[in-house]
Design a protein around this motif. Sequence first.
Motif, PDB file in Angstrom:
ATOM      1  N   VAL A  30      13.327  72.223  71.644  1.00  0.00           N
ATOM      2  CA  VAL A  30      14.166  73.040  72.521  1.00  0.00           C
ATOM      3  C   VAL A  30      15.423  73.421  71.771  1.00  0.00           C
ATOM      4  O   VAL A  30      16.086  72.565  71.174  1.00  0.00           O
ATOM      5  CB  VAL A  30      14.536  72.279  73.813  1.00  0.00           C
ATOM      6  CG1 VAL A  30      15.540  73.087  74.630  1.00  0.00           C
ATOM      7  CG2 VAL A  30      13.295  72.002  74.635  1.00  0.00           C
ATOM      8  N   GLY A  32      19.146  75.751  72.055  1.00  0.00           N
ATOM      9  CA  GLY A  32      20.056  76.383  72.998  1.00  0.00           C
ATOM     10  C   GLY A  32      20.583  75.403  74.017  1.00  0.00           C
ATOM     11  O   GLY A  32      20.395  74.193  73.927  1.00  0.00           O
ATOM     12  N   TRP A  34      23.570  75.505  77.698  1.00  0.00           N
ATOM     13  CA  TRP A  34      24.521  76.328  78.439  1.00  0.00           C
ATOM     14  C   TRP A  34      25.858  75.627  78.454  1.00  0.00           C
ATOM     15  O   TRP A  34      26.048  74.660  79.213  1.00  0.00           O
ATOM     16  CB  TRP A  34      24.002  76.575  79.860  1.00  0.00           C
ATOM     17  CG  TRP A  34      24.796  77.590  80.607  1.00  0.00           C
ATOM     18  CD1 TRP A  34      25.621  78.551  80.070  1.00  0.00           C
ATOM     19  CD2 TRP A  34      24.842  77.779  82.009  1.00  0.00           C
ATOM     20  NE1 TRP A  34      26.170  79.307  81.068  1.00  0.00           N
ATOM     21  CE2 TRP A  34      25.704  78.870  82.271  1.00  0.00           C
ATOM     22  CE3 TRP A  34      24.229  77.141  83.088  1.00  0.00           C
ATOM     23  CZ2 TRP A  34      25.978  79.330  83.558  1.00  0.00           C
ATOM     24  CZ3 TRP A  34      24.499  77.594  84.364  1.00  0.00           C
ATOM     25  CH2 TRP A  34      25.365  78.676  84.592  1.00  0.00           C
ATOM     26  N   ALA A  63      17.984  79.084  76.653  1.00  0.00           N
ATOM     27  CA  ALA A  63      17.307  78.107  75.813  1.00  0.00           C
ATOM     28  C   ALA A  63      15.893  78.598  75.542  1.00  0.00           C
ATOM     29  O   ALA A  63      15.351  79.415  76.292  1.00  0.00           O
ATOM     30  CB  ALA A  63      17.274  76.735  76.483  1.00  0.00           C
ATOM     31  N   ILE A  97      16.327  75.033  87.206  1.00  0.00           N
ATOM     32  CA  ILE A  97      15.814  75.610  85.966  1.00  0.00           C
ATOM     33  C   ILE A  97      14.583  76.440  86.267  1.00  0.00           C
ATOM     34  O   ILE A  97      13.872  76.177  87.246  1.00  0.00           O
ATOM     35  CB  ILE A  97      15.492  74.487  84.943  1.00  0.00           C
ATOM     36  CG1 ILE A  97      15.280  75.067  83.541  1.00  0.00           C
ATOM     37  CG2 ILE A  97      14.281  73.672  85.385  1.00  0.00           C
ATOM     38  CD1 ILE A  97      15.227  73.992  82.447  1.00  0.00           C
ATOM     39  N   LEU A 137      14.101  79.816  78.807  1.00  0.00           N
ATOM     40  CA  LEU A 137      14.497  79.063  79.982  1.00  0.00           C
ATOM     41  C   LEU A 137      15.848  79.559  80.497  1.00  0.00           C
ATOM     42  O   LEU A 137      16.722  79.940  79.712  1.00  0.00           O
ATOM     43  CB  LEU A 137      14.611  77.569  79.654  1.00  0.00           C
ATOM     44  CG  LEU A 137      13.392  76.925  78.996  1.00  0.00           C
ATOM     45  CD1 LEU A 137      13.694  75.463  78.662  1.00  0.00           C
ATOM     46  CD2 LEU A 137      12.183  77.025  79.904  1.00  0.00           C
ATOM     47  N   VAL A 139      19.020  78.551  83.421  1.00  0.00           N
ATOM     48  CA  VAL A 139      19.569  77.449  84.204  1.00  0.00           C
ATOM     49  C   VAL A 139      20.519  77.996  85.263  1.00  0.00           C
ATOM     50  O   VAL A 139      21.210  78.995  85.049  1.00  0.00           O
ATOM     51  CB  VAL A 139      20.319  76.447  83.298  1.00  0.00           C
ATOM     52  CG1 VAL A 139      20.950  75.328  84.114  1.00  0.00           C
ATOM     53  CG2 VAL A 139      19.372  75.871  82.263  1.00  0.00           C
ATOM     54  N   LEU A 157      19.718  67.894  80.461  1.00  0.00           N
ATOM     55  CA  LEU A 157      18.372  68.013  81.011  1.00  0.00           C
ATOM     56  C   LEU A 157      17.406  67.518  79.934  1.00  0.00           C
ATOM     57  O   LEU A 157      17.489  67.938  78.777  1.00  0.00           O
ATOM     58  CB  LEU A 157      18.044  69.463  81.354  1.00  0.00           C
ATOM     59  CG  LEU A 157      19.014  70.176  82.300  1.00  0.00           C
ATOM     60  CD1 LEU A 157      18.481  71.548  82.665  1.00  0.00           C
ATOM     61  CD2 LEU A 157      19.271  69.356  83.539  1.00  0.00           C
ATOM     62  N   LEU A 159      13.646  67.388  78.705  1.00  0.00           N
ATOM     63  CA  LEU A 159      12.326  68.000  78.839  1.00  0.00           C
ATOM     64  C   LEU A 159      11.335  67.186  78.027  1.00  0.00           C
ATOM     65  O   LEU A 159      11.639  66.778  76.901  1.00  0.00           O
ATOM     66  CB  LEU A 159      12.354  69.445  78.349  1.00  0.00           C
ATOM     67  CG  LEU A 159      13.274  70.342  79.180  1.00  0.00           C
ATOM     68  CD1 LEU A 159      14.314  70.996  78.316  1.00  0.00           C
ATOM     69  CD2 LEU A 159      12.469  71.384  79.914  1.00  0.00           C
TER      70      LEU A 159
ATOM     71  N   ALA B  22      13.005  66.502  74.467  1.00  0.00           N
ATOM     72  CA  ALA B  22      14.166  67.160  73.895  1.00  0.00           C
ATOM     73  C   ALA B  22      15.199  67.328  75.003  1.00  0.00           C
ATOM     74  O   ALA B  22      14.878  67.284  76.182  1.00  0.00           O
ATOM     75  CB  ALA B  22      13.790  68.521  73.305  1.00  0.00           C
ATOM     76  N   LEU B  24      18.520  69.384  76.745  1.00  0.00           N
ATOM     77  CA  LEU B  24      19.213  70.649  76.944  1.00  0.00           C
ATOM     78  C   LEU B  24      20.554  70.312  77.591  1.00  0.00           C
ATOM     79  O   LEU B  24      20.585  69.720  78.668  1.00  0.00           O
ATOM     80  CB  LEU B  24      18.365  71.517  77.873  1.00  0.00           C
ATOM     81  CG  LEU B  24      18.774  72.945  78.149  1.00  0.00           C
ATOM     82  CD1 LEU B  24      18.762  73.733  76.868  1.00  0.00           C
ATOM     83  CD2 LEU B  24      17.812  73.560  79.153  1.00  0.00           C
ATOM     84  N   THR B  25      21.652  70.641  76.934  1.00  0.00           N
ATOM     85  CA  THR B  25      22.976  70.264  77.435  1.00  0.00           C
ATOM     86  C   THR B  25      23.552  71.350  78.327  1.00  0.00           C
ATOM     87  O   THR B  25      23.566  72.534  77.967  1.00  0.00           O
ATOM     88  CB  THR B  25      23.933  70.003  76.264  1.00  0.00           C
ATOM     89  OG1 THR B  25      23.440  68.879  75.523  1.00  0.00           O
ATOM     90  CG2 THR B  25      25.329  69.683  76.775  1.00  0.00           C
ATOM     91  N   ILE B  26      24.033  70.916  79.510  1.00  0.00           N
ATOM     92  CA  ILE B  26      24.711  71.807  80.449  1.00  0.00           C
ATOM     93  C   ILE B  26      26.166  71.355  80.527  1.00  0.00           C
ATOM     94  O   ILE B  26      26.437  70.170  80.762  1.00  0.00           O
ATOM     95  CB  ILE B  26      24.084  71.723  81.853  1.00  0.00           C
ATOM     96  CG1 ILE B  26      22.570  71.886  81.771  1.00  0.00           C
ATOM     97  CG2 ILE B  26      24.706  72.760  82.779  1.00  0.00           C
ATOM     98  CD1 ILE B  26      22.127  73.187  81.185  1.00  0.00           C
ATOM     99  N   HIS B  27      27.094  72.299  80.328  1.00  0.00           N
ATOM    100  CA  HIS B  27      28.516  71.946  80.325  1.00  0.00           C
ATOM    101  C   HIS B  27      29.310  73.115  80.873  1.00  0.00           C
ATOM    102  O   HIS B  27      29.073  74.255  80.492  1.00  0.00           O
ATOM    103  CB  HIS B  27      28.952  71.638  78.885  1.00  0.00           C
ATOM    104  CG  HIS B  27      30.427  71.481  78.717  1.00  0.00           C
ATOM    105  ND1 HIS B  27      31.054  70.262  78.814  1.00  0.00           N
ATOM    106  CD2 HIS B  27      31.408  72.385  78.488  1.00  0.00           C
ATOM    107  CE1 HIS B  27      32.359  70.430  78.640  1.00  0.00           C
ATOM    108  NE2 HIS B  27      32.596  71.692  78.425  1.00  0.00           N
TER     109      HIS B  27
END
Lengths: 164, 156
Positions: A30, A32, A34, A63, A97, A137, A139, A157, A159, B22, B24-27
């Motif tokens: 993965v 990318g 946000w 992403a 998502i 993807l 979000v 998150l 995955l 994996a 996935l960063t949310i900020h």
Amino acid sequence: MRKTQYNWLLALILIAAVHALPAHAIDMYVSGGWTTLTITASDLVGEAGSGLVSTYDSDPATAALDVANTSSSSDAWRIEVRRSESASWSDSCRVLIRRTSDGSGAGFVSGGTIYQEVGLIGAAFFDGSGDRLGINLQVRIDGVSVSDGPSMYSSDLVLTVVDL
Amino acid sequence: MLAAATFLVVLSAGCALAGSSATLTIHYEATPISEIALGDDYINLQVGSSVSGDEPTTYTASTTYDLTTNGFDGKLSGSIGDDVAGGLSLSAELTPPEGAVGCGEVVLGRSPVDLITGIAPTAAGGLGLTFRLTAGVEAGLVEPSHTLFTLTVTDR
């Protein structure tokens, strides 16, 4: 040890190695995230006295997800998603998502095109088969309000690809 | 013995995990927000006649204010641009938003005075704001005048 015994033992080792190793494990990557959202007074619904816009969407391709190293185009897999518990996340904010593209490759993808809430427990996101690259993807953050206070908010998150 | 140990190592290496994960960063950042607005651009306080020996006369006029803030333990303070004429007293009283504490009727001057304290994050509109002008006999003949009222919201 006699040479004959040594050769038999070596043969056994080789046979065991071939049969003990499973088919290649499916890999997932993965890229990318946000991290660019900043909420200011310009995000009020109206003038002073009004609250904040509560829902924010990322770029539709914020992403990209790759599934690789499958055994064939019919090697089925499932992507699951969950949110890591975070002390710096607002309890009143939900993360959602969705998949916004099919990516490319010999297999197929299905499901996951409608926003779904990401909880702390893993849940199915979408299915596919074979190698697929560049599955986009998007979000959504929902539930933002002035009650949260000025701060930095973060959550991850997770995955996971599951070989079906 | 060495060969047997090698055999066991190969078996263990074959039992690798079948899945892959994996992150996935949310900020996002919520910046400080403090927005306030008054319901009217101006209000009139009409001073009438007063007779010596009578109690000071009070004239009132009301408007509203709107407030949005995400700060904690904030306050509203008010001030006027020019002092009112001698013998006159101008005060203000605000209806506090939910959870905040009103300071009651407070005389206004050129230095800011607290009108509401303990403001928590809130988005509230149409809250009451009442001005009171008190004129004693010593005010004499009051010439028309105006002053600028400033209402300020500050966070802790």
